[in-house]
Design a protein around this motif. Structure first.
Motif, short mmCIF file in Angstrom:
data_model
loop_
_atom_site.label_atom_id
_atom_site.label_comp_id
_atom_site.label_asym_id
_atom_site.label_seq_id
_atom_site.Cartn_x
_atom_site.Cartn_y
_atom_site.Cartn_z
N PRO A 50 1.19 -1.11 -0.02
CA PRO A 50 0.12 -0.21 0.05
C PRO A 50 0.56 1.56 -0.01
O PRO A 50 2.34 0.96 0.45
CB PRO A 50 -0.87 -0.04 1.02
CG PRO A 50 0.14 -1.21 2.10
CD PRO A 50 0.75 -2.04 1.24
N GLY A 51 -0.37 2.22 -0.13
CA GLY A 51 0.66 4.60 0.03
C GLY A 51 2.04 4.07 0.76
O GLY A 51 2.97 4.75 0.99
N SER A 52 1.02 3.66 1.96
CA SER A 52 2.71 3.92 3.54
C SER A 52 3.67 3.05 3.10
O SER A 52 5.34 2.85 3.50
CB SER A 52 2.63 3.27 4.57
OG SER A 52 0.91 3.37 4.97
N PHE A 78 -0.26 13.36 7.66
CA PHE A 78 1.01 12.34 6.98
C PHE A 78 2.47 13.04 6.72
O PHE A 78 3.10 11.93 6.83
CB PHE A 78 -0.26 11.91 5.18
CG PHE A 78 -1.21 10.45 5.57
CD1 PHE A 78 -0.62 9.28 5.72
CD2 PHE A 78 -2.50 11.34 5.68
CE1 PHE A 78 -1.82 8.69 5.26
CE2 PHE A 78 -3.29 10.53 5.54
CZ PHE A 78 -3.12 9.10 5.98
N ARG A 125 4.03 10.87 9.03
CA ARG A 125 5.01 9.87 9.34
C ARG A 125 6.39 10.11 9.02
O ARG A 125 6.84 9.30 8.51
CB ARG A 125 3.55 9.27 8.14
CG ARG A 125 2.20 8.79 8.60
CD ARG A 125 1.75 8.08 8.50
NE ARG A 125 0.48 6.82 8.55
CZ ARG A 125 -0.84 6.40 8.64
NH1 ARG A 125 -0.26 5.81 7.50
NH2 ARG A 125 -1.76 5.78 9.36
N VAL A 150 3.65 16.66 1.10
CA VAL A 150 2.00 15.75 1.24
C VAL A 150 1.46 16.81 0.27
O VAL A 150 1.84 18.30 0.31
CB VAL A 150 1.22 15.13 2.21
CG1 VAL A 150 0.43 15.10 2.06
CG2 VAL A 150 2.59 14.67 3.18
N ALA A 154 -1.04 16.82 -1.79
CA ALA A 154 -2.52 16.32 -1.07
C ALA A 154 -2.79 15.80 0.28
O ALA A 154 -2.88 14.59 0.54
CB ALA A 154 -3.32 16.16 -1.65
N THR A 158 -4.37 14.08 2.82
CA THR A 158 -6.14 13.19 3.30
C THR A 158 -7.07 13.46 4.42
O THR A 158 -8.03 13.56 4.81
CB THR A 158 -5.46 12.04 2.61
OG1 THR A 158 -4.91 11.84 1.93
CG2 THR A 158 -7.31 11.52 2.44
N ASP A 191 4.17 13.35 -1.41
CA ASP A 191 3.42 12.04 -1.26
C ASP A 191 2.38 12.72 -2.40
O ASP A 191 1.35 13.72 -2.61
CB ASP A 191 3.13 12.20 0.15
CG ASP A 191 1.75 11.02 0.29
OD1 ASP A 191 1.00 11.01 0.05
OD2 ASP A 191 1.76 10.42 1.65
N VAL A 214 -0.61 10.32 -2.93
CA VAL A 214 -1.24 9.43 -2.65
C VAL A 214 -2.82 9.71 -3.41
O VAL A 214 -3.09 8.97 -3.25
CB VAL A 214 -1.28 8.47 -1.61
CG1 VAL A 214 -2.65 7.43 -0.35
CG2 VAL A 214 0.12 8.06 -0.96
N THR A 215 -3.22 11.12 -2.58
CA THR A 215 -4.67 11.06 -2.87
C THR A 215 -4.93 12.16 -4.26
O THR A 215 -6.17 12.47 -4.81
CB THR A 215 -5.23 11.87 -1.74
OG1 THR A 215 -5.83 11.20 -0.58
CG2 THR A 215 -6.37 12.87 -2.23
N GLN A 229 -6.05 3.62 -4.28
CA GLN A 229 -7.37 3.08 -4.11
C GLN A 229 -7.73 4.67 -4.01
O GLN A 229 -8.71 4.33 -2.75
CB GLN A 229 -7.57 2.73 -2.10
CG GLN A 229 -6.72 3.01 -1.02
CD GLN A 229 -5.63 3.28 -1.43
OE1 GLN A 229 -4.59 2.59 -1.87
NE2 GLN A 229 -4.79 3.01 0.39
N LYS A 230 -7.34 5.85 -3.53
CA LYS A 230 -7.98 7.03 -3.99
C LYS A 230 -7.83 6.92 -4.92
O LYS A 230 -9.18 7.17 -5.20
CB LYS A 230 -7.34 8.05 -2.88
CG LYS A 230 -6.41 7.22 -1.80
CD LYS A 230 -6.42 7.93 -0.96
CE LYS A 230 -5.69 6.26 0.26
NZ LYS A 230 -5.44 7.88 1.88
#
Ligand SMILES: *Cc1c(COP(=O)(O)O)cnc(C)c1O
Length: 392
Positions: free
Chosen positions: A67-69, A94, A97, A141, A143, A145, A170, A172-173, A195-196
Motif C-alpha cells: 500500500p501507499g505507506s 501524513f 509519518r 504531502v 494532498a 487527506t 506524497d 497518494v490522494t 485506492q484513492k
C-alpha cells in the motif's frame, strides 16, 4: 463457515473509494505466473501507463507491491542515509509519518509546521532551506487527506531545486484527482496509492524516481536498510532492459486491476478526470453550504476529492455516520488525529466522484440531520447541488 459476501457500499470516505466495475472484473481473470511472457508485457504496459498518469519520462517508474505507506517507505529508505538532514513540511497526519520515516532511516528531520487545514507555506519552507544549507531533501504531502488541503507542489519543488535539495512528494490522494506534473515540476521521488483517485483496489503503490534521485541512490555509502524496498534490487524485476529475474511474487491479479484502472484514466484523459473531480466537488460544496456546513479549508486550497466540513453544534457525529452506513450503505470518513470528533471527511475520489454519489450523500445527510433536529437548513442541499450541475 460460509463464503464471505461483503455488503454493497458507496465509499465516500478518505479511501478506499468505489472501484470501477471494470477493475473488479479484471481482478477475477485467470492468474498467470509472475514471469510469464504475457505478464511481462502487462508490466511494460503498466509502466507506460504510469508514465502518463505521473506525467513523467522517469525510467524508474513502477508499482510497489504494497500500500501507499510502503511507497512512502520506498522513497525514504532509498534516499535517506544515517545523518542526512531532511526538511519535512507538516500540515496534517501524513507529514508526521514522513518525520517517522526520516528518523527510522537514521536521518535528522527539520520540521516546518503549518496549521491543520492550511497548505504548506512556501515562505516558511524557504526560510528552513536557507537556515539548513546542508539539507539533502525536502519532503511534503501534496494532498493532505487528513484535512483536505492541497499544497503548491510546483513552487515547493522549485524552492528545493534552488537550494540544492531533492524532493519527496506524497501524491497518494492527488494522483488522478488533482493536477500533478512530475517532470514539469521537477519532482525527484513520488509515491501514490491505488485506492484513492485511481478507482482501484487497495494495496499497490505507484512510485517514480528522477535520474537526479537515482544518482544519489547510486552514491550511497550504506546499504538500503530494507531489502524488499531497495530499488536497485526491485529494478531487476521491474526494469526493462535486462532479463527479468525473480524478486518477489507480484500480486498478479491486483496488477490486472491496476492496469485496467490506468487504461480507464488514460481513456478519460487526465485533464478531464481533474475537471470531473472539480465539477462534483462544486456541486457537493453548493449542497453543504446551503445546509450551513462549513468547510475546514479555505476555498483556494480545497481538495476536490476530499471535502472536510465541521460538525454542527450538538450533533453526535458518530451517530450520523452510523445512520449513513446502516440506512444508506454509505460510508463517509471521520476526523483523523487532531481533527478526530471535529470534522467529517467526504471523499469524491476516482469512480466515486459522480453526480449520483453527490446527490445521494446530500439527501441522506439532510434527512438524518433534520431527523436529529440539528441546526442546519433543511431541504435545500440537493436542490443547490442540482443547480450547480445545471450551471456547470
Ligand atoms: C491514504 C494515504 C496514505 C497511506 O496509504 P495506504 O495505502 O493507506 O498505506 C499516505 N498518504 C496520504 C496522503 C494518504 O491519503
Amino acid at each position: 463457515m460460509q463464503s464471505f459476501h461483503p455488503p454493497r457500499r458507496t465509499l465516500m470516505g478518505p479511501g478506499p473509494s468505489d472501484i470501477d466495475p471494470r477493475v473488479l472484473a479484471a481482478l477475477s481473470r485467470d492468474t498467470v505466473g509472475h514471469l510469464d511472457p504475457k505478464f511481462i508485457e502487462l508490466m511494460d504496459q503498466i509502466k507506460q501507463l504510469l508514465h502518463y498518469a505521473f506525467q513523467t519520462e522517469n525510467n524508474m517508474t513502477f508499482p510497489v507491491s504494497a500500500p501507499g505507506s510502503a511507497g512512502m517507505e520506498c522513497t525514504f529508505v532509498n534516499l535517506v542515509e544515517p545523518g542526512d538532514k531532511v526538511v519535512v513540511a507538516q500540515n496534517g497526519v501524513f507529514g508526521g509519518r514522513m518525520k517517522e520515516n526520516v528518523e527510522r532511516c537514521g536521518g535528522v528531520a527539520v520540521m516546518v509546521t503549518d496549521d491543520w487545514g492550511s497548505p504548506v507555506d512556501p515562505n516558511k519552507v524557504e526560510e528552513a532551506l536557507k537556515a539548513n544549507p546542508d539539507a539533502k531533501i525536502l519532503a511534503f504531502v501534496h494532498a493532505e487527506t487528513s484535512t483536505g488541503a492541497i499544497s503548491d507542489a510546483e513552487t515547493l519543488c522549485k524552492l528545493a531545486r534552488d537550494n540544492d535539495c531533492l524532493t519527496i512528494v506524497d501524491a497518494v490522494t492527488s494522483l488522478g484527482g488533482s493536477p500533478l506534473k512530475v517532470d514539469d515540476w521537477g519532482i525527484d521521488a513520488i509515491y501514490s496509492g491505488t485506492q484513492k483517485c485511481l478507482s482501484c483496489v487497495p494495496g499497490i503503490s505507484p512510485v517514480s524516481f528522477s535520474s537526479r534521485a537515482l544518482e544519489v541512490v547510486q552514491k550511497r555509502k550504506t546499504k538500503v536498510q530494507s531489502w524488499f524496498l531497495d530499488i536497485s534490487l526491485l529494478m531487476n524485476y521491474w526494469g526493462g532492459e535486462t532479463k527479468r529475474t525473480y524478486h518477489h511474487t507480484a500480486p498478479v491479479n491486483a496488477m490486472y486491476a491496476l492496469h485496467e484502472s490506468l487504461v480507464l484514466l488514460k481513456n478519460e484523459g487526465l485533464e478531464r478526470a481533474w475537471e470531473r473531480h472539480a465539477r462534483n466537488h462544486n456541486a457537493l460544496k453548493a449542497g453543504f453550504e446551503a445546509m450551513g456546513l462549513n468547510f475546514v479549508v479555505d476555498e483556494a486550497y480545497r481538495l476536490p476529492q476530499l471535502n472536510a466540513v465541521s460538525i454542527p453544534e450538538g450533533v453526535d457525529e458518530a451517530a450520523v455516520r452510523g445512520a449513513l452506513l446502516n440506512e444508506y450503505s454509505l460510508e463517509i470518513g471521520a476526523g483523523l488525529g487532531a481533527m478526530a470528533g471535529k470534522i467529517w471527511r467526504v471523499g469524491l475520489m476516482g469512480y466515486a466522484s459522480n453526480p449520483k454519489n453527490v446527490l445521494l450523500c446530500l439527501g441522506a445527510m439532510d434527512a438524518i440531520l433534520t431527523g436529529m433536529n440539528a441546526p442546519i437548513q433543511s431541504g435545500v442541499a440537493v436542490g443547490s447541488a442540482r443547480e450547480s450541475y445545471a450551471s456547470a
